[in-house]
Scaffold this active site. Sequence first.
Site, PDB file in Angstrom:
ATOM      1  N   ASP A  47    -124.470 -40.234 -30.986  1.00  0.00           N
ATOM      2  CA  ASP A  47    -124.695 -41.834 -30.627  1.00  0.00           C
ATOM      3  C   ASP A  47    -125.228 -41.633 -29.220  1.00  0.00           C
ATOM      4  O   ASP A  47    -124.699 -40.718 -28.465  1.00  0.00           O
ATOM      5  CB  ASP A  47    -123.535 -42.808 -30.884  1.00  0.00           C
ATOM      6  CG  ASP A  47    -123.367 -43.293 -32.290  1.00  0.00           C
ATOM      7  OD1 ASP A  47    -124.530 -43.056 -32.768  1.00  0.00           O
ATOM      8  OD2 ASP A  47    -122.436 -43.721 -32.599  1.00  0.00           O
ATOM      9  N   ARG A  49    -126.563 -36.107 -35.919  1.00  0.00           N
ATOM     10  CA  ARG A  49    -127.058 -37.168 -34.900  1.00  0.00           C
ATOM     11  C   ARG A  49    -125.849 -37.200 -34.033  1.00  0.00           C
ATOM     12  O   ARG A  49    -124.555 -37.051 -34.355  1.00  0.00           O
ATOM     13  CB  ARG A  49    -127.406 -38.374 -35.439  1.00  0.00           C
ATOM     14  CG  ARG A  49    -128.281 -38.445 -36.359  1.00  0.00           C
ATOM     15  CD  ARG A  49    -128.353 -39.719 -37.103  1.00  0.00           C
ATOM     16  NE  ARG A  49    -129.160 -39.822 -38.253  1.00  0.00           N
ATOM     17  CZ  ARG A  49    -129.383 -41.056 -39.010  1.00  0.00           C
ATOM     18  NH1 ARG A  49    -128.686 -42.116 -38.764  1.00  0.00           N
ATOM     19  NH2 ARG A  49    -129.984 -40.974 -40.137  1.00  0.00           N
ATOM     20  N   TYR A  52    -115.529 -31.113 -32.723  1.00  0.00           N
ATOM     21  CA  TYR A  52    -115.703 -31.976 -31.462  1.00  0.00           C
ATOM     22  C   TYR A  52    -114.584 -31.837 -30.569  1.00  0.00           C
ATOM     23  O   TYR A  52    -113.385 -31.714 -31.245  1.00  0.00           O
ATOM     24  CB  TYR A  52    -115.843 -33.406 -32.147  1.00  0.00           C
ATOM     25  CG  TYR A  52    -117.103 -33.875 -32.942  1.00  0.00           C
ATOM     26  CD1 TYR A  52    -118.309 -34.379 -32.211  1.00  0.00           C
ATOM     27  CD2 TYR A  52    -117.158 -33.537 -34.509  1.00  0.00           C
ATOM     28  CE1 TYR A  52    -119.322 -34.650 -32.840  1.00  0.00           C
ATOM     29  CE2 TYR A  52    -118.521 -34.099 -35.007  1.00  0.00           C
ATOM     30  CZ  TYR A  52    -119.613 -34.465 -34.326  1.00  0.00           C
ATOM     31  OH  TYR A  52    -120.571 -34.766 -34.958  1.00  0.00           O
ATOM     32  N   ARG A  62    -114.196 -40.924 -33.339  1.00  0.00           N
ATOM     33  CA  ARG A  62    -114.155 -42.045 -32.392  1.00  0.00           C
ATOM     34  C   ARG A  62    -113.096 -43.173 -32.710  1.00  0.00           C
ATOM     35  O   ARG A  62    -112.426 -43.809 -32.190  1.00  0.00           O
ATOM     36  CB  ARG A  62    -115.437 -42.815 -31.948  1.00  0.00           C
ATOM     37  CG  ARG A  62    -116.075 -41.938 -31.012  1.00  0.00           C
ATOM     38  CD  ARG A  62    -117.684 -42.215 -30.650  1.00  0.00           C
ATOM     39  NE  ARG A  62    -117.804 -43.623 -30.267  1.00  0.00           N
ATOM     40  CZ  ARG A  62    -118.907 -44.466 -29.965  1.00  0.00           C
ATOM     41  NH1 ARG A  62    -119.863 -43.907 -30.476  1.00  0.00           N
ATOM     42  NH2 ARG A  62    -118.570 -45.553 -29.650  1.00  0.00           N
TER      43      ARG A  62
END
Lengths: 251, 251
Positions: free
Chosen positions: B53, B51, B111, B198
Amino acid sequence: MPRIKCLLSYDGTNYAGFQFQPNQRTVQGEIEKALTTFHKGTWTRIHASGRTDAGVHARGQVFHFDTAFNVPDENWKRALNTLLPDDLHIQHAEHVSEDFHARYSAVEKEYHYFIRTGIYDVFKRNYTHHIAYPLDLGAVREACGRLLGTHDFTTFSSAKSTAKGSCVRTLHEVSFLEQGDTLEFIFRGNGFLYNMVRIIIGVLLDIGKGKFEPGIIDEMLEKKDRQIHRKTAPPQGLHLWKVSYPDNLLK
Amino acid sequence: MPRIKCLLSYDGTNYAGFQFQPNQRTVQGEIEKALTTFHKGTWTRIHASGRTDAGVHARGQVFHFDTAFNVPDENWKRALNTLLPDDLHIQHAEHVSEDFHARYSAVEKEYHYFIRTGIYDVFKRNYTHHIAYPLDLGAVREACGRLLGTHDFTTFSSAKSTAKGSCVRTLHEVSFLEQGDTLEFIFRGNGFLYNMVRIIIGVLLDIGKGKFEPGIIDEMLEKKDRQIHRKTAPPQGLHLWKVSYPDNLLK
């Protein structure tokens, strides 16, 4: 009363255009709302160099307003940015003389129009016009040259326009840069008619596709007929880049 | 039944995240709606690598689905893109073996996280995290080095996470590039916990500000406590860049 000139950038994606319209999110509406808050409820009107349509962006829009408040330049910038939404940003604010007018004092405007010819990129969809066909850039370059100089641009203005007065404008630059799969068109001139850049881009794309020869530009300029060409390139590729003023008005 | 693997990019700005939620605009929801239309009303479920966000983007998300339809790879891509909204784009579609699973077969994920330190830019607000303070990049670089390798990343996972199982992960790359006023962080590893990138960025920014020494990384890894650090960098800087699979599963 002090007059403040502001240099403004905006992402036009989520706006119904620059000009105030009731019950619509407009750039002018958001700025006047922020200024009214700052002036403790006293409505403050802004005057911009010109309008932009829904979805059109600006890197260097200019507006001015008059204020009874005595605030240093740098504080105007900070205070307004605090009150504005995150898709509007004041880059610079300064006191100017009362002879300055964001619209009537402008001597030159520059627009850029971005076209992408490569793979579709979701991150660029709101800021460029993506086309899926190849362009004959030699033909496009020749057509750009034919637009340079002083012409009556009636054929390149919107049939929807109700403006009166002369359609004669002078273009000082009509060119494009190739950067990877992006074409960045540059239009610089003493003024632009409503939808003029987007209509020109529509014609240039038809020339690039081989639908017309570059000489069509001369014929279109000659005919002075708003009904000839009805293709207006989409708004998201268009960016108001810069507005220039005479030096003596700026200090 | 044929299994199709798709490479997907999306602008996450206008999504409530990847995962399907009733009455919310989600990436999974939009894709399953398009697939259901394509399958003439037969609901088709997709399985993604993981997933993301709300507000997080993807350049290279991967999902698969099974279909009773016999359609060439290139047609899947074209048909789905026609049915999908313009902020989702299938870059590639191909038949894979039934041993392939977008989530369970993934061996590495990458990422990127973008931070801007210069003048605020309205056009980058949805895709980068803008900060107004300078960073000690030497300290940030040292901290990146301390994150490399195999660790228990419990401290760097969200306190909201309800996931069970090991928090041991291996990071093969933790680095950043400076490009003008943009820092592009690169994280490559065999897996990532919920909010891990994050939260790491939040700590790296505190180190860059001088609030912590780079050695705090070792202490945090040692403590294995989700409650220590509560700053999670905002979603818009985060882009799921690439998901890697063993070669033998792809053809």
